[in-house]
Write a protein that holds these residues in place. Structure first.
Motif, short mmCIF file in Angstrom:
data_model
loop_
_atom_site.label_atom_id
_atom_site.label_comp_id
_atom_site.label_asym_id
_atom_site.label_seq_id
_atom_site.Cartn_x
_atom_site.Cartn_y
_atom_site.Cartn_z
N VAL A 92 0.80 -1.22 0.00
CA VAL A 92 0.00 0.00 0.00
C VAL A 92 0.84 1.27 0.00
O VAL A 92 0.60 2.18 -0.79
CB VAL A 92 -0.97 0.00 1.20
N GLU A 93 1.80 1.36 0.90
CA GLU A 93 2.62 2.57 1.01
C GLU A 93 4.02 2.23 1.52
O GLU A 93 4.35 2.48 2.67
CB GLU A 93 1.93 3.62 1.88
N PRO A 94 4.86 1.67 0.64
CA PRO A 94 6.18 1.17 1.05
C PRO A 94 7.09 2.22 1.66
O PRO A 94 7.89 1.90 2.54
CB PRO A 94 6.77 0.60 -0.23
N GLN A 95 6.99 3.47 1.22
CA GLN A 95 7.85 4.51 1.76
C GLN A 95 7.61 4.73 3.25
O GLN A 95 8.48 5.24 3.95
CB GLN A 95 7.67 5.83 0.99
N ARG A 96 6.48 4.32 3.74
CA ARG A 96 6.12 4.50 5.15
C ARG A 96 6.98 3.65 6.08
O ARG A 96 7.15 3.97 7.26
CB ARG A 96 4.64 4.14 5.33
N LEU A 97 7.53 2.56 5.58
CA LEU A 97 8.29 1.63 6.43
C LEU A 97 9.56 2.23 7.01
O LEU A 97 9.97 1.85 8.10
CB LEU A 97 8.67 0.38 5.65
#
Length: 119
Positions: A92-97
């Protein structure tokens, strides 16, 4: 190969277990207090350990190493849910990791699961 791809071991765990809801209601309640978006030390609400390992998505190697380190910091019974949460966040939103602790990954995974499954 992209740094956003999951390590093969996590993909296999996610495929075998699916991305279903948690089977651990007490862990759900405990991590509901965790901050889920900003992993800066001053925003790690719910974490008693300011030195908790965090994810580093800078390179594929650093992602793999930090996934292993963060995952191993969890009790055995939370590791499958962690794997599922990582997979869901990556989809969904890999940069969030980047910069997230294990607590934050679990809480974000629960939030995303609820949002995508309507409950």
């Amino acid at each position: 190969m992209s740094i956003w791809k999951l390590p093969a071991a996590l993909i296999m765990v996610a495929m075998v277990t699916g991305c279903g809801p948690s089977d651990n209601p007490s862990a759900d309640a405990a991590s509901d207090q965790a901050t889920t978006n900003d992993a800066a030390p001053h925003n790690q609400a719910g974490s008693s350990d300011r030195n908790a390992p965090v994810l580093d998505t800078g390179t594929e190697a650093s992602l793999q190493e930090s996934l292993d380190r963060v995952r191993s910091s969890l009790p055995e019974d939370q590791r499958i849910e962690f794997d599922q949460s990582v997979k869901l966040i990556m989809d969904v939103e890999p940069q969030r990791l980047h910069g997230m602790t294990a607590e934050q990954v679990l809480a974000a995974g629960r939030q995303l699961h609820q949002r995508t499954n309507g409950g």
